[in-house]
Design a protein around this motif. Structure first.
Motif, PDB file in Angstrom:
ATOM      1  N   ILE A 177     -53.351 -10.564  -0.863  1.00 26.33           N
ATOM      2  CA  ILE A 177     -52.434  -9.509  -0.444  1.00 26.33           C
ATOM      3  C   ILE A 177     -53.041  -8.796   0.756  1.00 26.33           C
ATOM      4  O   ILE A 177     -54.172  -8.301   0.684  1.00 26.33           O
ATOM      5  CB  ILE A 177     -52.180  -8.523  -1.598  1.00 26.33           C
ATOM      6  CG1 ILE A 177     -51.522  -9.261  -2.783  1.00 26.33           C
ATOM      7  CG2 ILE A 177     -51.310  -7.353  -1.145  1.00 26.33           C
ATOM      8  CD1 ILE A 177     -51.523  -8.486  -4.062  1.00 26.33           C
ATOM      9  N   LEU A 178     -52.320  -8.784   1.856  1.00 24.18           N
ATOM     10  CA  LEU A 178     -52.786  -8.180   3.103  1.00 24.18           C
ATOM     11  C   LEU A 178     -52.053  -6.861   3.310  1.00 24.18           C
ATOM     12  O   LEU A 178     -50.824  -6.831   3.361  1.00 24.18           O
ATOM     13  CB  LEU A 178     -52.541  -9.129   4.275  1.00 24.18           C
ATOM     14  CG  LEU A 178     -52.903  -8.638   5.673  1.00 24.18           C
ATOM     15  CD1 LEU A 178     -54.367  -8.215   5.762  1.00 24.18           C
ATOM     16  CD2 LEU A 178     -52.593  -9.720   6.708  1.00 24.18           C
ATOM     17  N   ILE A 179     -52.813  -5.770   3.437  1.00 21.94           N
ATOM     18  CA  ILE A 179     -52.239  -4.423   3.446  1.00 21.94           C
ATOM     19  C   ILE A 179     -52.426  -3.767   4.805  1.00 21.94           C
ATOM     20  O   ILE A 179     -53.551  -3.637   5.295  1.00 21.94           O
ATOM     21  CB  ILE A 179     -52.888  -3.562   2.345  1.00 21.94           C
ATOM     22  CG1 ILE A 179     -52.561  -4.163   0.961  1.00 21.94           C
ATOM     23  CG2 ILE A 179     -52.418  -2.116   2.430  1.00 21.94           C
ATOM     24  CD1 ILE A 179     -53.431  -3.651  -0.139  1.00 21.94           C
ATOM     25  N   TYR A 180     -51.316  -3.367   5.408  1.00 21.30           N
ATOM     26  CA  TYR A 180     -51.316  -2.584   6.640  1.00 21.30           C
ATOM     27  C   TYR A 180     -50.835  -1.160   6.315  1.00 21.30           C
ATOM     28  O   TYR A 180     -50.006  -0.969   5.428  1.00 21.30           O
ATOM     29  CB  TYR A 180     -50.365  -3.191   7.679  1.00 21.30           C
ATOM     30  CG  TYR A 180     -50.816  -4.502   8.272  1.00 21.30           C
ATOM     31  CD1 TYR A 180     -51.552  -4.538   9.465  1.00 21.30           C
ATOM     32  CD2 TYR A 180     -50.508  -5.708   7.666  1.00 21.30           C
ATOM     33  CE1 TYR A 180     -51.949  -5.736  10.022  1.00 21.30           C
ATOM     34  CE2 TYR A 180     -50.899  -6.918   8.219  1.00 21.30           C
ATOM     35  CZ  TYR A 180     -51.614  -6.923   9.398  1.00 21.30           C
ATOM     36  OH  TYR A 180     -52.016  -8.119   9.948  1.00 21.30           O
ATOM     37  N   ASP A 181     -51.333  -0.185   7.053  1.00 18.53           N
ATOM     38  CA  ASP A 181     -50.830   1.193   6.969  1.00 18.53           C
ATOM     39  C   ASP A 181     -50.933   1.775   5.562  1.00 18.53           C
ATOM     40  O   ASP A 181     -50.127   2.626   5.179  1.00 18.53           O
ATOM     41  CB  ASP A 181     -49.370   1.269   7.440  1.00 18.53           C
ATOM     42  CG  ASP A 181     -49.201   0.712   8.847  1.00 18.53           C
ATOM     43  OD1 ASP A 181     -50.079   0.965   9.680  1.00 18.53           O
ATOM     44  OD2 ASP A 181     -48.212  -0.001   9.085  1.00 18.53           O
ATOM     45  N   SER A 182     -51.876   1.304   4.769  1.00 18.09           N
ATOM     46  CA  SER A 182     -52.191   1.803   3.432  1.00 18.09           C
ATOM     47  C   SER A 182     -51.164   1.377   2.385  1.00 18.09           C
ATOM     48  O   SER A 182     -50.016   1.046   2.675  1.00 18.09           O
ATOM     49  CB  SER A 182     -52.348   3.328   3.419  1.00 18.09           C
ATOM     50  OG  SER A 182     -53.449   3.715   4.221  1.00 18.09           O
ATOM     51  N   LEU A 183     -51.640   1.390   1.142  1.00 18.08           N
ATOM     52  CA  LEU A 183     -50.817   1.085  -0.027  1.00 18.08           C
ATOM     53  C   LEU A 183     -50.854   2.304  -0.936  1.00 18.08           C
ATOM     54  O   LEU A 183     -51.930   2.751  -1.340  1.00 18.08           O
ATOM     55  CB  LEU A 183     -51.361  -0.142  -0.760  1.00 18.08           C
ATOM     56  CG  LEU A 183     -50.715  -0.476  -2.106  1.00 18.08           C
ATOM     57  CD1 LEU A 183     -49.249  -0.875  -1.911  1.00 18.08           C
ATOM     58  CD2 LEU A 183     -51.485  -1.592  -2.813  1.00 18.08           C
TER      59      LEU A 183
ATOM     60  N   TYR B 149     -56.767  -7.462   0.781  1.00 14.88           N
ATOM     61  CA  TYR B 149     -57.381  -7.369   2.109  1.00 14.88           C
ATOM     62  C   TYR B 149     -56.708  -6.214   2.852  1.00 14.88           C
ATOM     63  O   TYR B 149     -55.485  -6.188   3.011  1.00 14.88           O
ATOM     64  CB  TYR B 149     -57.176  -8.660   2.886  1.00 14.88           C
ATOM     65  CG  TYR B 149     -57.944  -9.848   2.340  1.00 14.88           C
ATOM     66  CD1 TYR B 149     -59.149 -10.245   2.903  1.00 14.88           C
ATOM     67  CD2 TYR B 149     -57.451 -10.574   1.261  1.00 14.88           C
ATOM     68  CE1 TYR B 149     -59.846 -11.340   2.416  1.00 14.88           C
ATOM     69  CE2 TYR B 149     -58.138 -11.662   0.754  1.00 14.88           C
ATOM     70  CZ  TYR B 149     -59.333 -12.035   1.342  1.00 14.88           C
ATOM     71  OH  TYR B 149     -60.023 -13.117   0.842  1.00 14.88           O
ATOM     72  N   PHE B 150     -57.513  -5.266   3.312  1.00 20.41           N
ATOM     73  CA  PHE B 150     -56.992  -4.079   3.987  1.00 20.41           C
ATOM     74  C   PHE B 150     -57.265  -4.161   5.480  1.00 20.41           C
ATOM     75  O   PHE B 150     -58.402  -4.427   5.898  1.00 20.41           O
ATOM     76  CB  PHE B 150     -57.643  -2.819   3.407  1.00 20.41           C
ATOM     77  CG  PHE B 150     -57.262  -2.514   1.986  1.00 20.41           C
ATOM     78  CD1 PHE B 150     -56.269  -1.591   1.703  1.00 20.41           C
ATOM     79  CD2 PHE B 150     -57.882  -3.172   0.928  1.00 20.41           C
ATOM     80  CE1 PHE B 150     -55.907  -1.312   0.394  1.00 20.41           C
ATOM     81  CE2 PHE B 150     -57.533  -2.902  -0.383  1.00 20.41           C
ATOM     82  CZ  PHE B 150     -56.542  -1.974  -0.646  1.00 20.41           C
ATOM     83  N   HIS B 151     -56.224  -3.906   6.265  1.00 18.75           N
ATOM     84  CA  HIS B 151     -56.386  -3.861   7.717  1.00 18.75           C
ATOM     85  C   HIS B 151     -57.152  -2.594   8.107  1.00 18.75           C
ATOM     86  O   HIS B 151     -57.329  -1.677   7.305  1.00 18.75           O
ATOM     87  CB  HIS B 151     -55.020  -3.908   8.394  1.00 18.75           C
ATOM     88  CG  HIS B 151     -55.072  -4.188   9.864  1.00 18.75           C
ATOM     89  ND1 HIS B 151     -55.649  -5.329  10.386  1.00 18.75           N
ATOM     90  CD2 HIS B 151     -54.642  -3.466  10.938  1.00 18.75           C
ATOM     91  CE1 HIS B 151     -55.562  -5.309  11.702  1.00 18.75           C
ATOM     92  NE2 HIS B 151     -54.963  -4.187  12.059  1.00 18.75           N
ATOM     93  N   ASP B 152     -57.583  -2.559   9.336  1.00 19.79           N
ATOM     94  CA  ASP B 152     -58.364  -1.433   9.858  1.00 19.79           C
ATOM     95  C   ASP B 152     -57.726  -0.087   9.499  1.00 19.79           C
ATOM     96  O   ASP B 152     -56.550   0.145   9.771  1.00 19.79           O
ATOM     97  CB  ASP B 152     -58.476  -1.570  11.387  1.00 19.79           C
ATOM     98  CG  ASP B 152     -59.315  -0.481  12.004  1.00 19.79           C
ATOM     99  OD1 ASP B 152     -60.294  -0.053  11.374  1.00 19.79           O
ATOM    100  OD2 ASP B 152     -58.979  -0.050  13.133  1.00 19.79           O
ATOM    101  N   LYS B 153     -58.509   0.787   8.847  1.00 17.75           N
ATOM    102  CA  LYS B 153     -58.133   2.156   8.464  1.00 17.75           C
ATOM    103  C   LYS B 153     -57.142   2.222   7.305  1.00 17.75           C
ATOM    104  O   LYS B 153     -56.761   3.324   6.876  1.00 17.75           O
ATOM    105  CB  LYS B 153     -57.593   2.946   9.662  1.00 17.75           C
ATOM    106  CG  LYS B 153     -58.574   3.117  10.800  1.00 17.75           C
ATOM    107  CD  LYS B 153     -57.975   3.944  11.938  1.00 17.75           C
ATOM    108  CE  LYS B 153     -58.955   4.124  13.082  1.00 17.75           C
ATOM    109  NZ  LYS B 153     -59.342   2.868  13.723  1.00 17.75           N
TER     110      LYS B 153
END
Length: 475
Positions: A171-177, A194-198
């Motif tokens: 699971i790839l997460i952008y802009d927080s979950l 997997y978390f994107h930058d920030k």
């Protein structure tokens, strides 16, 4: 008339010289079929690449070891239509190039990237191609390889009802979950987030991350490439945000979770101390820029856990009610100047008093500093500042045994299997000289008979402090 003849003569001379130089230039390229190229590698392998996302750029260095220039008549991808690989030569992107010159004893860089279309497969799929060079009629190639992985992409996702993440696909997460209040997020064994930058995991509701030995729930950054040849970005702190548990969130559980390389690890906001906010067992929080575990006036139980390498504090307790059992809390952070210690606890933050009660059983608390425990106490006598350490190794200024300091080994301990200073790898299992060996309380250990790696602690009747048990045969 003479002027005209002179102009004609000069024109003929210039044309002849041009032809001559052109002829010489053509002849300067080697036509010898034994004059070939050499390459920095015969295979260019990419790390796992998420489909639709694309890879970082890798490079091949091409050499002409010969004494004459070479004209590479063709450079092409053999399976360009299907593989997803792309090539950049001298700023030009494409899949096929013609008449590329390379001077004698010279070299050039070729840049390669890959973007893989969705595969509709849960498991990674090997994608292959070849970069084929034709020089003087002879073909040479460099193999290209990448594993494509389908991924579930969540952008700014809010979970408003009970949900379950599975291990089928990362699971790839952008802009927080965000998990809303009243909602429960269950993560099955082997789930990979997997978390994107920030990007952060923001818990207003509740999480139950239930991993297993050998199949943990993973929380990490999304960069799959390397900073240097021997240094994956996954070993670099600050690749994503962290896990923030807000005031209204209770009964969060992490069992066999691996949380690493964020801005911080887990941050728990102030809550009612008569309700359990966090239970963490058999888990790792490692290699973060800020605090590894920051707990503010709440109730938490942490057991059989490794909390290591924080740019600030590995464990930061402000008020609250906490129990740590068989934990390795060790700070060997080497990404800059540390701004904290392995363990700090306090009942006052400069503005507000927070009664604190913290107990540590069979723990190993150490790091690179001379003193790895710090804290501050309120001047108000009615604000409790209770602590208890039993059968633990502590890297701090030695104090006399007392009712709150029972069977303590005072030592600055760094005898572990591997402490990486160049490649930033760490293995916090004790080696044979570690002073934490055999000092733990067997009665406490019976409640946690297996260490973080599944080893039986009570085999010799003398368990070790910390989350790992030493066995004969370890270094």
């Amino acid at each position: 008339m003479k002027k005209i003849l002179t102009i004609v003569f000069l024109s003929i001379m210039i044309s002849g010289l041009s032809t001559l130089f052109h002829s010489c230039n053509e002849e300067s390229f080697s036509t010898d079929s034994t004059h070939l190229l050499t390459f920095s590698q015969d295979t260019l392998s990419f790390d796992t690449v998420f489909t639709t996302i694309g890879s970082a750029t890798a490079q091949i260095k091409v050499y002409n070891p010969n004494n004459k220039p070479l004209l590479i008549s063709s450079i092409m991808l053999a399976n360009a239509a299907n593989s997803g690989f792309k090539v950049n030569i001298d700023g030009q992107k494409g899949t096929q190039f013609a008449d590329v010159e390379i001077q004698a004893k010279d070299s050039m860089h070729i840049f390669v990237e890959v973007k893989i279309n969705p595969l509709d497969r849960d498991n990674p799929v090997l994608i292959k191609d070849s970069l084929v060079f034709t020089t003087n009629g002879v073909k040479q190639d460099v193999k290209l390889m990448a594993y494509g992985q389908d991924v579930i992409i969540l952008k700014g996702k809010t979970i408003n009802r009970d949900s379950t993440f599975t291990s089928n696909r990362p699971i790839l997460i952008y802009d927080s979950l965000k998990v809303s209040e009243g909602a429960n997020l269950n993560c099955e064994a082997g789930t990979k987030l997997y978390f994107h930058d920030k990007a952060n995991l923001l818990l207003h509701g509740t999480i139950n991350a239930q991993g297993t030995l050998g199949n943990p729930v993973l929380f990490r950054g999304d960069r799959l490439d390397k900073m240097f040849t021997n240094l994956p970005y996954d070993r670099v702190p600050g690749q994503w945000g962290g896990i923030h548990i807000y005031s209204g969130s209770y009964n969060n559980r992490f069992d066999y979770a691996d949380i690493h390389s964020g801005k911080y690890g887990i941050l728990c906001d102030s809550s009612a101390v008569d309700q359990n906010k966090l239970e963490m067992t058999n888990s790792i929080v490692h290699n973060v820029e800020g605090d590894g575990l920051s707990l503010i006036s709440c109730k938490a139980a942490i057991s059989n856990c490794q909390i290591t390498n924080a740019g600030k504090n590995c464990v930061n307790l402000l008020g609250g009610d906490y129990t740590f059992t068989h934990c390795t809390i060790a700070d060997f952070y080497s990404w800059g100047i540390r701004k904290g210690v392995a363990l700090t606890y306090s009942n006052y933050n400069g503005k507000i008093d927070y009664p604190v009660k913290a107990s540590f059983y069979n723990c190993l608390i150490t790091g690179t500093s001379a003193d790895e425990i710090a804290g501050s106490k309120s001047d108000k006598q009615n604000v409790s500042f209770d602590y208890y350490f039993s059968h633990s190794l502590i890297n701090s200024k030695e104090e006399p045994a007392s009712d709150v300091l029972v069977n303590i080994t005072w030592a600055k301990e760094n005898k572990f299997i591997y402490i990486g200073k160049d490649d930033f790898r760490y293995d916090f299992r004790p080696d044979s000289l570690n002073k934490a060996i055999n000092i733990a309380d067997p009665e406490i250990a019976r409640n946690y008979p297996y260490d973080l790696n599944g080893r039986y602690r009570l085999k010799d009747g003398k368990p070790d402090a910390g989350c790992y048990e030493w066995e004969s045969g370890d270094k």
